[in-house]
Design a protein around this motif. Sequence first.
Motif, PDB file in Angstrom:
ATOM      1  N   LYS A 110       0.855  -1.189   0.000  1.00  0.00           N
ATOM      2  CA  LYS A 110       0.000   0.000   0.000  1.00  0.00           C
ATOM      3  C   LYS A 110       0.889   1.237   0.000  1.00  0.00           C
ATOM      4  CE  LYS A 110      -3.811   2.193   2.523  1.00  0.00           C
ATOM      5  NZ  LYS A 110      -4.683   2.094   3.726  1.00  0.00           N
ATOM      6  N   VAL A 111       0.919   1.939  -1.123  1.00  0.00           N
ATOM      7  CA  VAL A 111       1.761   3.123  -1.270  1.00  0.00           C
ATOM      8  C   VAL A 111       0.882   4.361  -1.131  1.00  0.00           C
ATOM      9  CG1 VAL A 111       3.390   4.340  -2.745  1.00  0.00           C
ATOM     10  CG2 VAL A 111       3.278   1.839  -2.811  1.00  0.00           C
ATOM     11  N   PRO A 112       1.094   5.168  -0.119  1.00  0.00           N
ATOM     12  CA  PRO A 112       0.211   6.318   0.106  1.00  0.00           C
ATOM     13  C   PRO A 112       0.504   7.488  -0.825  1.00  0.00           C
ATOM     14  CG  PRO A 112       1.899   6.224   1.804  1.00  0.00           C
ATOM     15  CD  PRO A 112       2.099   5.020   0.937  1.00  0.00           C
ATOM     16  N   ASP A 113      -0.547   8.053  -1.354  1.00  0.00           N
ATOM     17  CA  ASP A 113      -0.511   9.325  -2.084  1.00  0.00           C
ATOM     18  C   ASP A 113       0.606   9.378  -3.128  1.00  0.00           C
ATOM     19  OD1 ASP A 113      -1.400  11.789  -2.775  1.00  0.00           O
ATOM     20  OD2 ASP A 113      -0.444  12.860  -1.130  1.00  0.00           O
ATOM     21  N   VAL A 114       0.400   8.632  -4.211  1.00  0.00           N
ATOM     22  CA  VAL A 114       1.382   8.621  -5.296  1.00  0.00           C
ATOM     23  C   VAL A 114       1.135   9.843  -6.178  1.00  0.00           C
ATOM     24  CG1 VAL A 114       2.336   7.303  -7.218  1.00  0.00           C
ATOM     25  CG2 VAL A 114       1.400   6.104  -5.235  1.00  0.00           C
ATOM     26  N   LYS A 115       1.981  10.853  -6.037  1.00  0.00           N
ATOM     27  CA  LYS A 115       1.857  12.062  -6.848  1.00  0.00           C
ATOM     28  C   LYS A 115       2.994  12.171  -7.855  1.00  0.00           C
ATOM     29  CE  LYS A 115      -0.559  14.852  -3.363  1.00  0.00           C
ATOM     30  NZ  LYS A 115      -0.504  16.058  -2.513  1.00  0.00           N
ATOM     31  N   GLY A 116       4.181  11.885  -7.404  1.00  0.00           N
ATOM     32  CA  GLY A 116       5.368  11.904  -8.262  1.00  0.00           C
ATOM     33  C   GLY A 116       6.206  10.697  -7.930  1.00  0.00           C
ATOM     34  N   PRO A 117       7.526  10.778  -8.107  1.00  0.00           N
ATOM     35  CA  PRO A 117       8.382   9.655  -7.730  1.00  0.00           C
ATOM     36  C   PRO A 117       8.246   9.324  -6.239  1.00  0.00           C
ATOM     37  CG  PRO A 117       9.582  11.221  -9.101  1.00  0.00           C
ATOM     38  CD  PRO A 117       8.279  11.875  -8.752  1.00  0.00           C
ATOM     39  N   VAL A 118       7.965   8.084  -5.933  1.00  0.00           N
ATOM     40  CA  VAL A 118       7.809   7.619  -4.561  1.00  0.00           C
ATOM     41  C   VAL A 118       8.740   6.435  -4.348  1.00  0.00           C
ATOM     42  CG1 VAL A 118       6.212   6.650  -2.859  1.00  0.00           C
ATOM     43  CG2 VAL A 118       5.412   8.378  -4.467  1.00  0.00           C
ATOM     44  N   SER A 119       9.411   6.404  -3.192  1.00  0.00           N
ATOM     45  CA  SER A 119      10.332   5.315  -2.893  1.00  0.00           C
ATOM     46  C   SER A 119       9.982   4.685  -1.555  1.00  0.00           C
ATOM     47  CB  SER A 119      11.784   5.819  -2.846  1.00  0.00           C
ATOM     48  OG  SER A 119      12.170   6.354  -4.093  1.00  0.00           O
ATOM     49  N   PHE A 120      10.322   3.429  -1.421  1.00  0.00           N
ATOM     50  CA  PHE A 120      10.220   2.743  -0.131  1.00  0.00           C
ATOM     51  C   PHE A 120      11.291   1.667  -0.082  1.00  0.00           C
ATOM     52  CE2 PHE A 120       7.173   0.684  -3.004  1.00  0.00           C
ATOM     53  CZ  PHE A 120       7.520  -0.647  -2.909  1.00  0.00           C
ATOM     54  N   TRP A 121      11.530   1.146   1.114  1.00  0.00           N
ATOM     55  CA  TRP A 121      12.576   0.156   1.338  1.00  0.00           C
ATOM     56  C   TRP A 121      11.969  -1.217   1.576  1.00  0.00           C
ATOM     57  CZ3 TRP A 121      17.474   1.481   0.429  1.00  0.00           C
ATOM     58  CH2 TRP A 121      17.846   2.820   0.535  1.00  0.00           C
ATOM     59  N   LEU A 122      12.595  -2.217   0.976  1.00  0.00           N
ATOM     60  CA  LEU A 122      12.230  -3.609   1.212  1.00  0.00           C
ATOM     61  C   LEU A 122      13.352  -4.235   2.036  1.00  0.00           C
ATOM     62  CD1 LEU A 122      10.243  -5.972   0.494  1.00  0.00           C
ATOM     63  CD2 LEU A 122      11.843  -6.544  -1.336  1.00  0.00           C
ATOM     64  N   TYR A 123      13.043  -4.564   3.299  1.00  0.00           N
ATOM     65  CA  TYR A 123      14.026  -5.159   4.207  1.00  0.00           C
ATOM     66  C   TYR A 123      13.808  -6.672   4.285  1.00  0.00           C
ATOM     67  CZ  TYR A 123      15.683  -0.707   6.130  1.00  0.00           C
ATOM     68  OH  TYR A 123      16.263   0.526   6.301  1.00  0.00           O
ATOM     69  N   TYR A 124      14.913  -7.410   4.396  1.00  0.00           N
ATOM     70  CA  TYR A 124      14.841  -8.852   4.609  1.00  0.00           C
ATOM     71  C   TYR A 124      16.201  -9.323   5.099  1.00  0.00           C
ATOM     72  CZ  TYR A 124      17.190  -9.456   0.042  1.00  0.00           C
ATOM     73  OH  TYR A 124      18.070  -9.417  -1.006  1.00  0.00           O
ATOM     74  N   GLY A 125      16.304 -10.614   5.393  1.00  0.00           N
ATOM     75  CA  GLY A 125      17.574 -11.151   5.865  1.00  0.00           C
ATOM     76  C   GLY A 125      17.754 -11.065   7.358  1.00  0.00           C
ATOM     77  N   ASN A 126      16.693 -11.426   8.124  1.00  0.00           N
ATOM     78  CA  ASN A 126      16.807 -11.468   9.582  1.00  0.00           C
ATOM     79  C   ASN A 126      17.207 -12.886   9.995  1.00  0.00           C
ATOM     80  OD1 ASN A 126      16.104 -11.755  12.432  1.00  0.00           O
ATOM     81  ND2 ASN A 126      15.086  -9.795  12.224  1.00  0.00           N
ATOM     82  N   ALA A 127      18.310 -13.000  10.728  1.00  0.00           N
ATOM     83  CA  ALA A 127      18.826 -14.319  11.097  1.00  0.00           C
ATOM     84  C   ALA A 127      18.040 -14.966  12.233  1.00  0.00           C
ATOM     85  CB  ALA A 127      20.297 -14.212  11.497  1.00  0.00           C
ATOM     86  N   GLY A 128      17.139 -14.227  12.850  1.00  0.00           N
ATOM     87  CA  GLY A 128      16.365 -14.784  13.957  1.00  0.00           C
ATOM     88  C   GLY A 128      15.428 -15.894  13.505  1.00  0.00           C
ATOM     89  N   THR A 129      15.206 -16.840  14.400  1.00  0.00           N
ATOM     90  CA  THR A 129      14.342 -17.982  14.064  1.00  0.00           C
ATOM     91  C   THR A 129      12.898 -17.760  14.473  1.00  0.00           C
ATOM     92  OG1 THR A 129      14.913 -19.019  16.181  1.00  0.00           O
ATOM     93  CG2 THR A 129      16.279 -19.592  14.263  1.00  0.00           C
TER      94      THR A 129
END
Length: 628
Positions: A110-129
């Motif tokens: 869900k990307v809020p209020d897309v007016k112009g260029p919008v960026s977000f981060w995709l995080y992954y790689g958590n070593a926790g079980t």
Amino acid sequence: MMKRIHPKLIFAAVGLWLVAQTVHAGDWWNSEWSLRKKVTIDPAAAGTPITEPIGTAPVLLRLHAGNFQFDAAHEDGSDIRVVAADNKTLLPFHIERYDALMGEAFLWVKVPDVKGPVSFWLYYGNAGTKVERVGNPKATYDADTALVYHFTEAGTPPMDATSNGNLAQTAGLAVPGSFIGAGIRLDEKTAVTIPTSASLEWTEGAAFTFTTWFKPTAAPARATILSRTEKDAGFVVGTENGVPYIEVTRGNTPQRAAASAAVPVGSWHHLAVVAGAGKIALYLDGDQAATLDATLPALNSALRIGGEEFRGELDELQMDKVARPVGFLKLAALSQGDKSGKLLTVGTDEQTSSWFSGGYFGVIVKSLTVDGWVVICILAVMSLISWWVMVNKGSYLGRIAKGNHEFMHRWHEVSGDLTMLGHTDEEHAKTLGGRIDEKSYRSIRQSSIYRIYDMGLGELRDRLAEDERKRANRSLSAQSVQAIRAVLDGALVRETQKLNSKLVLLTIAISGGPFLGLLGTVVGVMITFAAIAQQGEVNVNGIAPGISAALLATVAGLAVAIPALFGYNYLLSRVKDATSDMQVFIDEFITKLAECYSGTNGDKPHRPALPPTDPDEDKRLREVLTAN
């Protein structure tokens, strides 16, 4: 003249460079996640730039082996997080499909209020079980979304991804590999019925948006994609001989608007219908294809997907209680399609901590065998020893160079007449006639030349006393001069040994490091191929980590040898400089002694008057010299 760089400054610079490889913790959402990538949506950079308003929209993020490290994430993708550009705000998202084995995943963000260029981060790689999945389909869609079907169910009625719970009554034929994950296949005997609900009720002239992806496999005379009828009113979205159309019926009087061309059979297209502001518009692949000057009638009956000779597939069906803007439809058509162009770009991976954790290096380290760890640990010890030798030896040579420079500056003031060295006051001779004060002595005491001078001075005084007893004058015989030179040469040898001490450890690191690394690599490769032979099958995914881990031993050996090689050559040049300075001083010292104390004319060398000195300063110098 260029000044020498202190070895500690070089060591500090190397440390700062290593720290520079680390991403600042303040620029990271959570340090427990080791990897992230930046995703950018730029409506202006699409193949057909989107200039119309878009607003808040769910955006599909396709992940594959080319833009995502599935082996670095959890098997079910539970460690995936989506964070806004501020690196603080978590964005709602959910995973429609995640297959680590096939290297494929579909995320809805869900990307809020897309007016112009919008960026977000995709995080992954958590070593926790114990990392739990936080994807929330209900939060991914806004309150104006009435129904969303991903068709991920197999053989059961479609489930509504929104909070409205609009569960279908019948199921279509499941298609595992459809346009976006799974989809359904419909024919003249198979249709999906959606029962009425409060969220799907239409009032007279209500606003409404319907979107889906469809692929017709035939072009019959009349096929229905969406229909809703009640008494003498109804609404239909369908195709006639492959041409999409919309139809509204009131009082058994239909109104229809159709596209200008038929949709090719066997190809996927984005279909959208928007009702509002007194008209109903039909869109194909984000472009308006037909317009009908009419409004929706008041209907609250069941909706029907498919039927009446429609044969084909459907995927990603959505209904909204508002008239979505044109930009919203274009964004869906372009971002969800397989030709998104530059609209949505997925950046490269960034790592927290450093390049020593996660990523390719992490895979290599995890694949190291016991023999590899043994070799690398030995090399690590060798590296620590070599760096310790280089830093300490460089510091030692620096102190010697500084002391030599200070002493030679004082020496040149008295080297023209060395008769003062035979003065009865030994302390004045050691301080070059009082020219070496207490402050200068702290630096000069580190001088290798001064230590040679001190030994030569002691031997000189002994020889002068002996020759004076024999010849009743203070002169030196040729044998005494040779004896003094022998003492100075011996001191030179001992000082040279001190300068060269521990350098052999660097030569061991230079010559032994690569061979130890090669040994670890050969053994690791042997173990890898032995394991393949035992399994009886060749798997690239099984071979590559073992071979790369084996090569890490060679890399470690070179990492030990290369700095040691550079450091050894640098230190060796410094040692040669210091040795040359001592040899030049010995030659000068002996020559000056021979000139001042030759006694060939039978004259008694004069004893020069010493400059007046401070008695307190003399007392302090005696204490310092006696203590050292």
